[in-house]
Design a protein around this motif. Structure first.
Motif: not given
Length: 119
Positions: A10-24, A53-58
């Motif tokens: 969930i933490v990485e999902r929120k980060l990805l959603a925020n990057i998607k919304r405001r990449p700059g 070692e298994k922690h990935h944002i993707l």
């Protein structure tokens, strides 16, 4: 695909959603290369600080999904960034394609897509 796709927490999902919304705001400008560099830094920090070692944002298996989707097979040394650049040279379209294919990857495995807006 050889590697099974794993879901994103969930933490990485929120980060990805925020990057998607405001990449700059997160990566400086609309650039797939900058996005990949951000992910590499994120993964490096996670390994250093969480010793995980298994922690990935993707999701695991993500690169194979991209290869199969864009090439029809996963027998390539190219990563998702290189594969997208071979298909799409425009930076805005390349970043948008990344998020579209990320969501397609997640949905294909029965996971929720990255939403368009998170707080």
């Amino acid at each position: 695909m050889e590697n099974a796709i794993t879901d994103i927490n969930i933490v990485e999902r929120k980060l990805l959603a925020n990057i998607k919304r405001r990449p700059g705001m997160y990566i400086g400008k609309m650039s797939l290369e900058f996005l990949q560099n951000f992910f590499n830094g994120y993964n490096c920090a996670a390994k250093l600080h969480f010793n995980d070692e298994k922690h990935h944002i993707l999701p695991e298996g993500f690169n194979d999904f991209f290869a199969v989707k864009l090439l029809g097979h996963n027998k390539t040394v190219l990563n998702y960034c290189s594969l997208i650049y071979e298909t799409e040279g425009d930076e805005d379209k390349a970043v948008n394609m990344f998020f579209e294919l990320l969501n397609e990857c997640l949905i294909s495995q029965g996971f929720e897509p990255i939403s368009d807006c998170e707080d």
